[in-house]
Write a protein that holds these residues in place. Sequence first.
Motif, PDB file in Angstrom:
ATOM      1  N   UNK A 112       0.838  -1.201   0.000  1.00 55.25           N
ATOM      2  CA  UNK A 112       0.000   0.000   0.000  1.00 55.25           C
ATOM      3  C   UNK A 112       0.870   1.246   0.000  1.00 55.25           C
ATOM      4  N   UNK A 113       1.944   1.219   0.784  1.00 56.30           N
ATOM      5  CA  UNK A 113       2.838   2.370   0.853  1.00 56.30           C
ATOM      6  C   UNK A 113       3.444   2.703  -0.508  1.00 56.30           C
ATOM      7  N   UNK A 114       3.824   1.677  -1.264  1.00 56.56           N
ATOM      8  CA  UNK A 114       4.388   1.910  -2.598  1.00 56.56           C
ATOM      9  C   UNK A 114       3.343   2.533  -3.523  1.00 56.56           C
ATOM     10  N   UNK A 115       2.095   2.053  -3.401  1.00 56.32           N
ATOM     11  CA  UNK A 115       1.025   2.640  -4.222  1.00 56.32           C
ATOM     12  C   UNK A 115       0.793   4.102  -3.855  1.00 56.32           C
ATOM     13  N   UNK A 140      -2.062  10.416   4.241  1.00 55.54           N
ATOM     14  CA  UNK A 140      -2.071   9.023   3.786  1.00 55.54           C
ATOM     15  C   UNK A 140      -1.169   8.152   4.648  1.00 55.54           C
ATOM     16  N   UNK A 141      -0.062   8.724   5.143  1.00 59.64           N
ATOM     17  CA  UNK A 141       0.822   7.938   6.022  1.00 59.64           C
ATOM     18  C   UNK A 141       0.112   7.576   7.317  1.00 59.64           C
ATOM     19  N   UNK A 142      -0.703   8.484   7.830  1.00 62.21           N
ATOM     20  CA  UNK A 142      -1.489   8.181   9.026  1.00 62.21           C
ATOM     21  C   UNK A 142      -2.507   7.080   8.746  1.00 62.21           C
ATOM     22  N   UNK A 143      -3.145   7.159   7.583  1.00 67.52           N
ATOM     23  CA  UNK A 143      -4.121   6.140   7.198  1.00 67.52           C
ATOM     24  C   UNK A 143      -3.437   4.788   7.050  1.00 67.52           C
ATOM     25  N   UNK A 144      -2.219   4.785   6.512  1.00 67.75           N
ATOM     26  CA  UNK A 144      -1.462   3.544   6.356  1.00 67.75           C
ATOM     27  C   UNK A 144      -1.161   2.898   7.704  1.00 67.75           C
ATOM     28  N   UNK A 145      -0.799   3.720   8.686  1.00 71.46           N
ATOM     29  CA  UNK A 145      -0.543   3.180  10.033  1.00 71.46           C
ATOM     30  C   UNK A 145      -1.793   2.494  10.580  1.00 71.46           C
ATOM     31  N   UNK A 146      -2.945   3.094  10.367  1.00 69.65           N
ATOM     32  CA  UNK A 146      -4.199   2.498  10.836  1.00 69.65           C
ATOM     33  C   UNK A 146      -4.456   1.165  10.132  1.00 69.65           C
ATOM     34  N   UNK A 147      -4.231   1.127   8.812  1.00 75.19           N
ATOM     35  CA  UNK A 147      -4.442  -0.114   8.065  1.00 75.19           C
ATOM     36  C   UNK A 147      -3.510  -1.216   8.552  1.00 75.19           C
ATOM     37  N   UNK A 148      -2.273  -0.859   8.895  1.00 70.91           N
ATOM     38  CA  UNK A 148      -1.337  -1.851   9.428  1.00 70.91           C
ATOM     39  C   UNK A 148      -1.841  -2.420  10.753  1.00 70.91           C
ATOM     40  N   UNK A 149      -2.374  -1.529  11.612  1.00 72.43           N
ATOM     41  CA  UNK A 149      -2.911  -1.994  12.896  1.00 72.43           C
ATOM     42  C   UNK A 149      -4.081  -2.943  12.705  1.00 72.43           C
ATOM     43  N   UNK A 150      -4.814  -2.768  11.609  1.00 70.67           N
ATOM     44  CA  UNK A 150      -5.961  -3.625  11.313  1.00 70.67           C
ATOM     45  C   UNK A 150      -5.573  -4.837  10.460  1.00 70.67           C
ATOM     46  N   UNK A 151      -4.258  -5.006  10.258  1.00 70.40           N
ATOM     47  CA  UNK A 151      -3.728  -6.124   9.453  1.00 70.40           C
ATOM     48  C   UNK A 151      -4.289  -6.130   8.031  1.00 70.40           C
ATOM     49  N   UNK A 152      -4.462  -4.954   7.473  1.00 76.08           N
ATOM     50  CA  UNK A 152      -4.940  -4.816   6.086  1.00 76.08           C
ATOM     51  C   UNK A 152      -3.740  -4.475   5.210  1.00 76.08           C
ATOM     52  N   UNK A 153      -3.423  -5.351   4.268  1.00 76.72           N
ATOM     53  CA  UNK A 153      -2.227  -5.162   3.439  1.00 76.72           C
ATOM     54  C   UNK A 153      -2.531  -4.971   1.962  1.00 76.72           C
ATOM     55  N   UNK A 155      -5.307  -2.582  -0.713  1.00 73.01           N
ATOM     56  CA  UNK A 155      -6.369  -1.587  -0.767  1.00 73.01           C
ATOM     57  C   UNK A 155      -7.692  -2.184  -1.236  1.00 73.01           C
ATOM     58  N   UNK A 156      -7.642  -3.353  -1.890  1.00 72.45           N
ATOM     59  CA  UNK A 156      -8.873  -4.018  -2.300  1.00 72.45           C
ATOM     60  C   UNK A 156      -9.712  -4.465  -1.121  1.00 72.45           C
ATOM     61  N   UNK A 157      -9.081  -4.557   0.074  1.00 69.88           N
ATOM     62  CA  UNK A 157      -9.799  -4.977   1.280  1.00 69.88           C
ATOM     63  C   UNK A 157     -10.423  -3.793   2.022  1.00 69.88           C
ATOM     64  N   UNK A 158     -10.132  -2.594   1.571  1.00 68.93           N
ATOM     65  CA  UNK A 158     -10.647  -1.400   2.243  1.00 68.93           C
ATOM     66  C   UNK A 158     -12.076  -1.141   1.777  1.00 68.93           C
ATOM     67  N   UNK A 159     -12.992  -1.156   2.720  1.00 70.86           N
ATOM     68  CA  UNK A 159     -14.391  -0.905   2.391  1.00 70.86           C
ATOM     69  C   UNK A 159     -14.904   0.313   3.162  1.00 70.86           C
ATOM     70  N   UNK A 160     -16.179   0.587   3.014  1.00 70.75           N
ATOM     71  CA  UNK A 160     -16.772   1.770   3.629  1.00 70.75           C
ATOM     72  C   UNK A 160     -16.684   1.720   5.144  1.00 70.75           C
ATOM     73  N   UNK A 188      -6.705   9.200  -3.547  1.00 73.15           N
ATOM     74  CA  UNK A 188      -5.879   7.994  -3.680  1.00 73.15           C
ATOM     75  C   UNK A 188      -6.691   6.836  -4.254  1.00 73.15           C
ATOM     76  N   UNK A 189      -7.907   6.635  -3.735  1.00 73.68           N
ATOM     77  CA  UNK A 189      -8.759   5.541  -4.219  1.00 73.68           C
ATOM     78  C   UNK A 189      -9.174   5.773  -5.670  1.00 73.68           C
ATOM     79  N   UNK A 190      -9.456   7.013  -6.018  1.00 72.95           N
ATOM     80  CA  UNK A 190      -9.846   7.338  -7.396  1.00 72.95           C
ATOM     81  C   UNK A 190      -8.672   7.076  -8.331  1.00 72.95           C
ATOM     82  N   UNK A 191      -7.471   7.388  -7.881  1.00 74.23           N
ATOM     83  CA  UNK A 191      -6.262   7.129  -8.678  1.00 74.23           C
ATOM     84  C   UNK A 191      -6.077   5.629  -8.909  1.00 74.23           C
TER      85      UNK A 191
END
Length: 420
Positions: A112-115, A140-153, A155-160, A188-191
């Motif tokens: 996710x970070x590379x994207x 986005x870096x803050x959002x990435x930290x949250x995703x890591x805490x939720x074990x989400x690796x 972006x296809x797993x990110x939902x509403x 980012x999601x639109x990109x």
Amino acid sequence: MRNLSRISHSFNQLIFDAGEVLKNKLLRADGTVKWYRYHWRRMHLHLTSKGITEFNSNIGKQYLLDLFGGFDYATLPKRDKDVVKIINVLCEFYDTGTLVSYKERIVLDGTIGKQMKHFIRHQESMRLKPSTTKEYEHYLSRFLLYLKDQNINAMGKVNKVIILEYLKTLDRHKPSVAHMTLRAIRGFLKYLFGQGRLKVDSSMFVPKDKYVKQARLPSTYKVDEIQRMISVTDRSRPCGKRNYAMVLLACRLGLRASDIAGLKFENILWEQSLISFNQHKTGRLLQLPLLADVGEAIIDYLKYARPASGEPFVFLTGRSPVGRIYGTSVTGVVQRAFIASGINIEHRRHGPHALRHSLASLLLEQSTVMPVITEVLGHEDSASTRYYLRIDLTSMKQCMLDAPPVPSSFYEQKGGHFYA
């Protein structure tokens, strides 16, 4: 007593070491480091008076509670926020043995970070302002930290639901933070969808907010307040002579802190009584009259206080190693002068820019035409100068219309029961 002496030495060493890291690693100005150490020593004296002979991050946090009670950081005035930040810096140094710069805190790693990095580079290629792309990177870096805490690796797993849960973690007292976070994630999601990395346009899951940025009313000071602030400067000391000259440049000519710090000998045209330089912010040439009191203050500093140096800059540091000063030091000088004067600065900014606003306010009161004010302030066009119109209360009052009186029959409708 012997033990207290040993611990005091250890605390003093902690203060010294933290200050050295601020200065040598994070490249903070000498004035900034001095300000940090001042608050750290105040905390040391407070702890010693209560019989506390050790320091750790928990004690530092308790000290803040003693100062401000169960405070909400978002509602604190700026001065108190600065104290909280300064104490937290020492706590961080105690816990980690070092201090990390803003850039080092931003880590975009993993898939996710590379994207996210690709997205940032794409935004840069679209010629967005560097400050905007930095904001995207930060949020986005803050959002990435949250995703890591939720074990989400991925972006296809990110939902509403995940996006909404993340928004709940943001400070509700800072609507601008939520707005910038939503904008960064949506972009980012639109990109990713546009690049074919997402099968569904997940940007539609990002809720829209109704945040509207409200421009703050500029802080201004009356002539007598500014005069009082100028008068408190101790001109018997070398640094006082320097500070007095810098304050006058901000008061009389409305120069920005960066331009005062960057003023060179070549910029002062003595025979023509002009100051001529390219502004640090805009790069535009600005020429202003060298007023008599400003010129005399600069000469007084150059003859009797400036250290011997081959530096091309007019204003230098007062301690070894001697070198140029920076905008943060100029800001600190003005802020300390305001505080020392005893002027009420509550809910008012009190740096060089407040003096710039005050000069604009004075020119407006004197019915100076807008193009002249634009030239004095060094703006590219009058559109930027119109920002200051909101502080011209005298002229605004002239635009007020008298409200027609309400006829008594209005209040007597339906027997007048509704208005009784």
